[in-house]
Write a protein that holds these residues in place. Structure first.
Motif, PDB file in Angstrom:
ATOM      1  N   PRO A   1      29.216  18.438  21.343  1.00 59.89           N
ATOM      2  CA  PRO A   1      28.168  19.346  21.828  1.00 59.89           C
ATOM      3  C   PRO A   1      27.527  18.865  23.124  1.00 59.89           C
ATOM      4  N   SER A   2      26.994  19.805  23.865  1.00 59.74           N
ATOM      5  CA  SER A   2      26.190  19.466  25.043  1.00 59.74           C
ATOM      6  C   SER A   2      24.718  19.493  24.645  1.00 59.74           C
ATOM      7  N   VAL A   3      24.238  20.676  24.288  1.00 61.08           N
ATOM      8  CA  VAL A   3      22.873  20.816  23.795  1.00 61.08           C
ATOM      9  C   VAL A   3      22.904  21.672  22.535  1.00 61.08           C
ATOM     10  N   VAL A   4      21.839  21.563  21.741  1.00 67.84           N
ATOM     11  CA  VAL A   4      21.669  22.403  20.560  1.00 67.84           C
ATOM     12  C   VAL A   4      20.370  23.169  20.725  1.00 67.84           C
TER      13      VAL A   4
ATOM     14  N   CYS B   1      24.275  24.341  31.936  1.00 70.16           N
ATOM     15  CA  CYS B   1      25.294  25.318  31.534  1.00 70.16           C
ATOM     16  C   CYS B   1      26.599  25.108  32.286  1.00 70.16           C
ATOM     17  N   TRP B   2      26.509  24.843  33.578  1.00 67.32           N
ATOM     18  CA  TRP B   2      27.728  24.600  34.354  1.00 67.32           C
ATOM     19  C   TRP B   2      28.443  23.365  33.847  1.00 67.32           C
TER      20      TRP B   2
ATOM     21  N   ALA C   1      33.918  21.195  28.746  1.00 63.94           N
ATOM     22  CA  ALA C   1      34.261  21.529  27.359  1.00 63.94           C
ATOM     23  C   ALA C   1      33.274  20.922  26.372  1.00 63.94           C
ATOM     24  N   ARG C   2      32.008  21.028  26.703  1.00 65.79           N
ATOM     25  CA  ARG C   2      30.934  20.555  25.829  1.00 65.79           C
ATOM     26  C   ARG C   2      30.112  21.781  25.417  1.00 65.79           C
ATOM     27  N   PRO C   3      30.463  22.457  24.345  1.00 65.72           N
ATOM     28  CA  PRO C   3      29.838  23.737  24.013  1.00 65.72           C
ATOM     29  C   PRO C   3      28.340  23.641  23.731  1.00 65.72           C
ATOM     30  N   ILE C   4      27.644  24.726  24.060  1.00 64.86           N
ATOM     31  CA  ILE C   4      26.241  24.883  23.696  1.00 64.86           C
ATOM     32  C   ILE C   4      26.207  25.393  22.262  1.00 64.86           C
ATOM     33  N   VAL C   5      25.539  24.650  21.396  1.00 62.62           N
ATOM     34  CA  VAL C   5      25.507  24.957  19.967  1.00 62.62           C
ATOM     35  C   VAL C   5      24.195  25.642  19.624  1.00 62.62           C
ATOM     36  N   VAL C   6      24.282  26.722  18.860  1.00 59.32           N
ATOM     37  CA  VAL C   6      23.088  27.446  18.428  1.00 59.32           C
ATOM     38  C   VAL C   6      22.943  27.310  16.918  1.00 59.32           C
TER      39      VAL C   6
END
Length: 613
Positions: A126-129, A248-249, A255-260
């Motif tokens: 992950p990048s951010v959650v 975001c960029w 390839a570090r998805p934003i996780v919700v």
């Protein structure tokens, strides 16, 4: 760090920090900060930031909550965030909240749980959650679907589409009616974010990946990710939106998805063009934005896990691994709270054992329920019966994802529910008269422990004398317990705050006085830990006699707790097929560093050789 700034530092050097970007929407601060204050765990450092100004009210709020306050002369949003992170060098995890975000209870814990789960149990890093945000180009759809409001929404507005709010479907960002709708102006289901969170938070962990740009008003990220993207870019302007664009960029490009996380709902007042409309709506509908009196914060329970070596920890933020004896070590465990921060007895861990973690929790955490386990012992709260050994413990070969699931270690709702039903949860007892010692079978706990040379007659006499003086209501129970055979032990429990404080007050007053007998220097290894087990057992029995709600539950004893990343591979091979398990990002980074070090060393040797020639 070159720009002029002032930093009022009230941090504790915590492993987690929350930075709050504020300064320009004072009208809503009372509700925004009240929610943060109510939801944030005490083990997280908080830094309020105002970019380009000093605000007396922000200073007061920070002082009142014992938070740090950072303000800069120049208004540059990226720069002040970079600065705040640099000023908190111990923080491995960073939460970021904007001043127009209304968070709900469980926000911090669930975001952390999602990050850890995705990192450890999925094929992505992950990048951010982020949580479900009501006024948002992506999560508004998730929220509408979870509430069954898609048709009603499309009848009023347009066809639902994911949007960044910048290039297409701009009305999600520009239309004030859209923001009002998502705050419940025409759908009562959306008017109570606390109730929605309480409902969704009772469900199993749920998350999704954002396919595009995502607003970063409420996020969690790891310091490694921040370092990898070299912080937030600083331009000549005020930096508005540059930080979001950078995250975001970098996330998409690497390839570090934003996780919700879909268990927590937070409220966003609205995007820039919606601000004027929403400030008016806020003034007329204040109750919608105020925190509701829902059930008490079920997240305010932590089970500290005493660790002295690297071990697998169940993937739930209900557990807080604490490195015991940290004051006596030069190298420390990664991602583990140290017991030498704040008020502590860390340097006496050699004798107090896991009690140094218990003492740290008592003096430094403010919770509703306190729990303690060991790196290899955890409570089992399931209904299926498992065979126990002669110490009333369930033995399991290894602690990993499979066994953690088997024994329900990560079932947050189960642990929360049981904690609310009982005043104290303690281990099962076992009969010492049935267990041999180096000097044969012994009928009493006192004789059993002396035969094992865990304690001496002198220790017991001193313990009884101090208990008579400092906790006379325990004296009778202590004598009866030592002359009996039903042993509890292990210092593992979950108990209400009032009981925990009373227990620790008496236990540590006795043990510290006992330790002073030898000026601490003459204490034997684990001696105070063993005496603590005796006092804990006496306390449990007294709670039962006094009519407290006490539950006894078995402990699971794990023989191996070190990481075993290839277990899935081995089991698959035994089933005559192979599942490829890709190396983790941490493994690849380590190997890359090793190769670079070898190359640098070879280069140095070549250079030395050339000089010799």
């Amino acid at each position: 760090m070159k720009s002029k700034y002032n930093f009022i530092d009230r941090s504790n050097g915590a492993k987690q920090m929350c930075m709050i970007l504020a300064g320009y929407k004072e009208a809503i601060w009372e509700d925004v900060f009240q929610r943060i204050s109510a939801a944030i765990p005490s083990y997280i450092d908080v830094c309020v930031m105002s970019s380009g100004l000093y605000n007396e009210e922000l200073d007061r709020i920070s002082r009142q909550n014992n938070w740090s306050y950072l303000y800069t002369k120049k208004n540059q949003i990226s720069a002040i965030q970079n600065l705040a992170i640099e000023l908190h060098p111990n923080a491995k995890w960073i939460y970021k909240i904007d001043e127009d975000i209304f968070i709900t209870k469980g926000f911090f814990e669930r975001l952390m749980e999602s990050w850890l789960y995705v990192e450890n149990y999925t094929d992505t890093c992950p990048s951010v959650v982020a949580p479900l945000i009501n006024v948002n180009g992506f999560t508004y759809i998730k929220l509408l679907d979870k509430c069954g409001l898609r048709d009603k929404f499309e009848q009023k507005f347009k066809e639902i589409k994911y949007s960044s709010g910048l290039e297409h479907h701009k009305w999600t960002r520009d239309d004030g009616d859209f923001a009002r709708f998502m705050w419940g102006s025409e759908a009562k289901e959306l008017s109570d974010i606390d109730k929605l969170t309480e409902k969704f938070n009772a469900e199993p962990l749920s998350f999704s990946y954002c396919p595009g740009r995502f607003s970063i008003g409420a996020i969690l990220f790891h310091r490694d990710f921040f370092d990898e993207m070299h912080g937030f870019l600083v331009d000549k302007g005020n930096g508005l939106g540059i930080d979001e664009e950078r995250i975001c960029w970098f996330a998409m490009n690497n390839a570090r998805p934003i996780v919700v996380n879909e268990n927590i709902v937070v409220g966003h007042l609205g995007f820039g063009p919606q601000t004027e409309t929403m400030m008016q709506y806020y003034a007329k509908n204040r109750d919608v934005f105020r925190e509701k009196n829902t059930s008490k914060a079920k997240q305010k329970i932590r089970v500290i896990v005493s660790c002295h070596k690297k071990s697998v920890i169940p993937m739930s933020t209900i557990y807080l691994p604490v490195e015991v004896g940290a004051a006596n070590r030069k190298e420390h465990l990664v991602d583990c709270q140290r017991d030498d921060e704040g008020k502590n007895i860390s340097k006496y861990n050699y004798s107090f054992s896991e009690l140094s973690a218990q003492y740290w929790a008592w003096k430094n955490l403010d919770l509703e329920y306190y729990g303690q386990c060991h790196y290899r012992r955890y409570f089992y709260f399931g209904t299926e019966a498992y065979r126990t050994n002669d110490h009333a413990q369930i033995e399991e070969s290894i602690l990993d994802a499979a066994s953690s699931k088997k024994y329900l270690l990560e079932e947050r709702s189960l642990i929360n529910d049981l904690s609310s039903k009982y005043d104290l949860i303690a281990p099962l007892s076992w009969d010492v008269s049935m267990a041999p010692t180096p000097k044969g079978y012994k009928k009493t706990i006192k004789d059993h422990m002396v035969a094992y040379e865990l304690i001496t007659e002198r220790d017991i006499n001193c313990l009884m004398e101090l208990t008579d003086q400092l906790a006379p209501d325990w004296s009778g129970g202590l004598k009866e317990y030592l002359n009996g055979s039903e042993y509890i032990g292990y210092n593992c429990f979950i108990m209400k705050k009032e009981l925990f404080n009373d227990f620790c007050e008496k236990e540590f007053s006795i043990l510290i006085k006992f330790a002073e007998r030898e000026s601490f220097e003459g204490l034997e290894d684990r001696l105070c830990g063993y005496l603590g087990e005796i006092l804990f057992s006496v306390f449990v029995r007294k709670c039962e006699e006094d009519g407290k709600r006490v539950k006894r539950a078995p402990l699971v004893f794990f023989l191996k707790t070190t990481e075993n990343k290839n277990r899935d591979f081995i089991e698959a091979a035994q089933k005559k097929y192979i599942r490829f398990i890709p190396p983790t990002r941490k493994y690849m980074n380590r190997k890359f560093r090793e190769v670079r070090e070898q190359i640098d060393r070879l280069g140095q040797l070549v250079e030395e050789k050339n000089l010799e020639e």
